[in-house]
Write an enzyme that holds these catalytic residues in place. Structure first.
Site, PDB file in Angstrom:
ATOM      1  CB  CYS A   1     -74.118  17.364  -1.766  1.00 52.82           C
ATOM      2  SG  CYS A   1     -72.439  17.836  -2.231  1.00 52.82           S
TER       3      CYS A   1
ATOM      4  CG  ASP B   1     -66.725  13.650  -7.374  1.00 43.23           C
ATOM      5  OD1 ASP B   1     -67.120  14.827  -7.318  1.00 43.23           O
ATOM      6  OD2 ASP B   1     -66.844  12.851  -6.423  1.00 43.23           O
TER       7      ASP B   1
ATOM      8  CB  VAL C   1     -68.084   7.689  21.644  1.00 39.77           C
ATOM      9  CG1 VAL C   1     -67.863   9.059  21.040  1.00 39.77           C
ATOM     10  CG2 VAL C   1     -68.860   6.779  20.698  1.00 39.77           C
TER      11      VAL C   1
ATOM     12  CB  SER D   1     -66.784  22.468  -0.297  1.00 38.62           C
ATOM     13  OG  SER D   1     -67.783  23.381  -0.706  1.00 38.62           O
TER      14      SER D   1
ATOM     15  CB  SER E   1     -66.353   4.373   9.425  1.00 40.04           C
ATOM     16  OG  SER E   1     -66.826   3.673  10.553  1.00 40.04           O
TER      17      SER E   1
ATOM     18  N   GLY F   1     -72.426  12.343  -3.049  1.00 35.67           N
ATOM     19  CA  GLY F   1     -71.521  11.211  -2.901  1.00 35.67           C
ATOM     20  C   GLY F   1     -70.099  11.537  -3.304  1.00 35.67           C
TER      21      GLY F   1
END
Length: 624
Positions: free
Chosen positions: A2, A99, A285, A51, A357, A75
């Site tokens: 968010c 959370d 990429v 969301s 990642s 977060g």
């Protein structure tokens, strides 16, 4: 994921929803699904929501049972279910399954110490009505951003600088010390930003602001390395188990997940663990030419059995997205790979809402090639100090083209002066040539060596490799790696998660001796051994590429003229000597040196200046 923003006044005055709306409208990309506002005397909270967890009930701002504690949170907390169970046993009542609400009750139970219980990434603000105090915090590693501005009238805060700039009465001024440091680091080290008066709350810090405007900032955690002599196999097993657990926790969401996949070991390790849990999509990429890593990533994806998507970025693709990327970054970050990250995030968002990642693995396990330097310089380092001083003077007199000159210079320069992190673009001498500022500023400002020195002073008891990693953990990683990761993914409303940057995994990594990290002529040695039998063998010892951008060739070609033209038109002539920039471009093209990164660093500053200092209308900015 968010975006948060808001204001606290230091006088009896209620913020308007209209101003909060302005501050949230410019970060709609961080939360396109929902918005929320809450105001009271002296306090206003604004929120944009993407969301991810508890899609139906996770609306913010959110309060406790009696509305005495309010929160806005950006977060993900990966241990929130465990914390929720503990809090329920202590009598706390929950109205949602989010959370976010866990943090509210955790604050009620532990106060400021609540941050020490959180496993995840976060930037949040809590308004405590009973204490009449604002409490804000940023996660352990700085994965999520937290910006603020304070004066004698108010405390403004937000997930992005552009929210603060959208507030009533905010001025835009360049912080010259930040510009000076940016030219070396290629980013502005915290707590400063390129904007005068706007600061970053550093990682692992929280801030308290009282009703009458007294502000205090506190550090609650330190990513210090503390090597312990234990068997090699012990650490191998610890890495395997803790990484597996971290990936499992990072996959908790109520929306579809995917993974960025490069040609290297870090993202492959994450993708492998994810694929062992469920079918996944992977994204990659590359650039046209010899360094295109998409074929290698596609081979890895085929071996893992993922649903894979990739894209080759053309030069036109790259430069056409520059204005948008610069706007989303808020500050100049002269890392060309940020644009590649922008494109892979755009690709991933077409299919998923969350990606995992591999950021952080190099800092934890010693993955950068520069970490091998202390070993290679050992023959010189062991010489008497007087001999090293003499060799240093002699090497400085030699032409730069003489073979071995740079090796002698680095070997006779103390670690604290030669290593400032993974980027060192302009030296102080170079800045004196390229800048049009008062030279007294160059002598008086807190320079890169002094900034790094604050961290070196804490690590005198450690080996050189651990000291270098600690520098990167505190400077390079939050300033460059995590900043571009957050901004380039959120530009596309994509949540990025980084399982390597988990405090449980770091607790393992910080204890590993340097001889296990850098060994057998390679980096991340122990991590590679830990991944044996888990990821495909050909990837274990493949050298790191990391979105290689063909910048040097582009600047040599006609694109160099385009960059120079845009630099000249950007309005930075009060700061940058254009004749020096032209000479750098000429030397680069004549083969007198590689000036691409220096030109690029000035170019990014120029684009940033055009975007944020030339007063573009808010409606144009919001269009990005």
């Amino acid at each position: 994921m968010c975006g948060i923003t808001g204001v606290m006044y230091f006088e009896d005055r209620e913020p308007t929803v209209a101003m909060l709306q302005q501050m949230t409208d410019v970060i709609v990309h961080r939360g396109p699904n929902d918005s929320g506002f809450w105001t009271d005397n002296r306090i206003g909270l604004g929120f944009r929501r993407l969301s991810i967890i508890d899609i139906q009930e996770g609306h913010q701002p959110l309060a406790n049972e009696d509305d005495s504690v309010w929160i806005i949170f950006n977060g993900e907390i990966y241990n929130y279910k465990e914390l929720r169970g503990m809090l329920q046993e202590r009598g706390h009542q929950f109205r949602t399954h989010s959370d976010t609400e866990v943090i509210v009750h955790l604050y009620e139970e532990f106060g400021e110490e609540c941050v020490k219980h959180l496993r995840g990434m976060f930037g949040f603000v809590i308004w405590d009505k009973k204490k009449k105090q604002l409490f804000g915090a940023r996660d352990h590693f700085g994965i999520k951003p937290f910006y603020y501005h304070v004066n004698d009238r108010q405390f403004l805060f937000g997930s992005e600088i552009k929210s603060l700039l959208a507030a009533d009465g905010m001025n835009r001024l360049i912080h010259t010390d930040s510009l000076l440091n940016y030219l070396t680091f290629q980013y502005v080290p915290e707590p400063n930003t390129m904007f005068h008066g706007i600061h970053k709350l550093p990682p692992a810090h929280y801030v308290k602001v009282t009703f009458d405007g007294e502000m205090s900032i506190h550090k609650y955690w330190d990513p210090m390395f503390e090597p312990e002599e234990r068997p090699f196999d012990y650490y191998v097993e610890q890495i395997r188990e803790t990484l597996k657990d971290s990936v499992k926790h990072h996959m908790v969401s109520d929306v579809e997940r995917g993974c960025f996949l490069s040609s290297g070991i870090d993202s492959t390790a994450i993708a492998t663990h994810m694929r062992n849990i469920e079918p996944i999509r992977t994204f990659s990429v590359g650039f046209e030419g010899a360094n295109n890593e998409t074929p290698i990533a596609a081979q890895t994806a085929a071996a893992l059995g993922t649903e894979h998507y990739d894209k080759v970025i053309t030069k036109d693709d790259f430069f056409s997205t520059m204005p948008k990327a610069i706007w989303h970054q808020d500050e100049p970050v002269a890392d060309p790979s940020a644009i590649a990250l922008y494109h892979v995030a755009q690709l991933a968002r077409e299919h998923v809402t969350v990606v995992l990642s591999g950021e952080g693995a190099d800092e934890l396990f010693g993955g950068y090639r520069i970490y091998r330097e202390p070993q290679s310089l050992r023959p010189i380092d062991q010489l008497p100090h007087s001999i090293k001083r003499m060799l240093n003077r002699f090497a400085r007199m030699l032409p730069s083209s003489v073979k071995g000159r740079n090796y002698v210079l680095r070997g006779t320069t103390p670690l604290e002066e030669r290593f400032l992190g993974n980027a060192k673009i302009f030296t102080e001498d170079m800045k004196a040539e390229v800048l049009r500022l008062d030279m007294e500023m160059l002598r008086a400002y807190k320079n890169p060596v002094q900034i790094a020195g604050d961290y070196y002073n804490k690590t005198k008891h450690l080996d050189p490799v651990s000291r270098m990693q600690y520098i990167d953990m505190n400077l390079w990683m939050p300033g460059d790696i995590l900043m571009k990761a957050d901004k380039m993914t959120m530009a596309h409303s994509l949540e990025l998660r980084v399982p390597f940057l988990d405090k449980e995994l770091f607790d393992v990594a910080r204890r590993i001796p340097a001889k296990y990290r850098i060994a057998n002529g390679t980096t991340k040695y122990i991590f590679r051994k830990a991944m044996e039998g888990i990821i495909p063998d050909p990837i274990l010892n493949r050298p790191k590429l990391g979105f290689p951008v063909p910048l040097r060739q582009w600047v040599q070609g006609s694109m160099g003229d385009v960059l120079l033209e845009q630099i000249k038109a950007s309005g930075i002539e009060d700061y940058i000597n254009m004749n020096t920039v032209e000479r750098m471009l000429q030397k680069h093209r004549n083969g007198q040196g590689d000036y691409a990164r220096r030109i690029w660093t000035i170019y990014i500053f120029a684009l940033w200046h055009m975007t944020f200092m030339e007063e573009l209308p808010k409606k144009v900015l919001a269009a990005y």
